[in-house]
Scaffold this active site. Sequence first.
Site, PDB file in Angstrom:
ATOM      1  N   GLN A 155       0.807  -1.214   0.000  1.00  0.00           N
ATOM      2  CA  GLN A 155       0.000   0.000   0.000  1.00  0.00           C
ATOM      3  C   GLN A 155       0.840   1.263   0.000  1.00  0.00           C
ATOM      4  OE1 GLN A 155      -1.747  -1.139   4.039  1.00  0.00           O
ATOM      5  NE2 GLN A 155      -1.710   1.072   4.305  1.00  0.00           N
ATOM      6  N   CYS A 161      -5.198   0.504   3.551  1.00  0.00           N
ATOM      7  CA  CYS A 161      -5.343  -0.912   3.918  1.00  0.00           C
ATOM      8  C   CYS A 161      -6.748  -1.426   3.609  1.00  0.00           C
ATOM      9  CB  CYS A 161      -5.036  -1.103   5.398  1.00  0.00           C
ATOM     10  SG  CYS A 161      -6.209  -0.262   6.483  1.00  0.00           S
ATOM     11  N   HIS A 300      -6.345  -1.322  11.423  1.00  0.00           N
ATOM     12  CA  HIS A 300      -5.795  -1.858  10.178  1.00  0.00           C
ATOM     13  C   HIS A 300      -6.718  -2.937   9.626  1.00  0.00           C
ATOM     14  CE1 HIS A 300      -2.701  -2.569   7.274  1.00  0.00           C
ATOM     15  NE2 HIS A 300      -2.406  -3.787   7.695  1.00  0.00           N
ATOM     16  N   ASN A 320      -1.569  -9.539   4.134  1.00  0.00           N
ATOM     17  CA  ASN A 320      -1.413  -8.126   4.468  1.00  0.00           C
ATOM     18  C   ASN A 320      -1.007  -7.361   3.208  1.00  0.00           C
ATOM     19  OD1 ASN A 320      -1.226  -5.747   5.935  1.00  0.00           O
ATOM     20  ND2 ASN A 320       0.240  -6.537   7.430  1.00  0.00           N
TER      21      ASN A 320
END
Length: 356
Positions: A155, A161, A300, A320
């Site tokens: 990102q 996120c 997150h 992630n």
Amino acid sequence: MASSTPYLVLLLCLASLLQQASLIAANPPHEPPPDDSREKFAKWATKYAKTYPSHEEEEKRFGIFKDNTNQIGAFRAQTSTTVVVGGFGPQTITTVRVGMNRFGDLQADEFAQQFTGFNSTGFIPAEPSIIPNHTWKPCCVDWRSSGAVTGVKFQGSCLSCWAFASVAAIEGMNKIRTGELVSLSEQELVDCDSGSSGCGGGRVDTALALVAARGGITSESDYPYSGFNGKCDVDKLLFDHDASVKGFKAVPINDESQLELAVAQQPVTVYVDASTWQFQFYSGGIFRGPCSGDPAKVNHAITIVGYCEEFGEKFWLAKNSWSNDWGEQGYIKLAKDVAWPTGTCALASSPFYPTA
Ligand SMILES: *[C@@H]1O[C@H](CO)[C@@H](O)[C@H](O)[C@H]1NC(C)=O
Ligand SMILES: *[C@@H]1O[C@H](CO)[C@@H](O)[C@H](O)[C@H]1NC(C)=O
């Protein structure tokens, strides 16, 4: 057995041994190594192409790098334990690993301010969809092995996120439904989701609602990621769809057994508290914290793409958006079925998945 043996002999099963690992005497202390942190910092800065606007800034970042290196070293010593198990001789068991990565010159609070991005403003928990308990559910799921997960993305310094977590869930659903794995556009969500604030932070539910309202989302190649706020390309938003989406559902909150049933069907987004340095420097094993289990502390969004167990310890497998340099090639294993209902780092507090 020689009385000088430095190891504790334990006739305990592996599970309780892991639980007690932090209580058992760690490796004997070693001589402190010579201070080579300048060299390490220079190497690290070269590896990640870091440059600083001033000497003062560079010195400040060096100080933080050094502190982070020391913290990582101390944590490692604490979490690795050498023991003799059965007749197998000394074994070093490491429950969770941390290591230096591209975020080495940032303090945990700076890191969270720059690389997370869940903004809970206006968030109202959605009506949950209950999945019947008798729904088919294997004991292990890894959507990567079905080819339903694209490569790990990054990102960058954009609080997006929420866009990455949403897209990973849509990519998974689309592959499971159509047989085609297409990398989809986070930038479209950053630019077009008015319920979020682009690189200023946002929400998965508003992103999924936007895509559902438009009927689909554009591919990554047609609407590539810049990592900055841009003008919404309305033509692409309305007419250029490489995966169709009809709606989205909320998993009943604080219920890991419902989350398991949902993940058995497809990848699912979750919010977590990622504000500790141990999360920042996580590099493998099953993460149990420290992090907050309080749903009010989540900052997150990530996407759960499976679950399983290793050495008898259950975990969630999550993708992630911090590049494959972080974690286990970009993934994190989070302890599953914990004693409190919100889950590790509050991961069960608000999961979503798209529908088609
Ligand atoms: C479904 O299973 C969970 C966990 O085993 C249990 O807590 C729950 O009561 C069950 N729900 C129903 C409707 O049977
Ligand atoms: C969170 O989102 C709200 C609504 O979109 C926005 O007004 C606010 O500035 C955002 N907060 C931060 C810290 O960016």
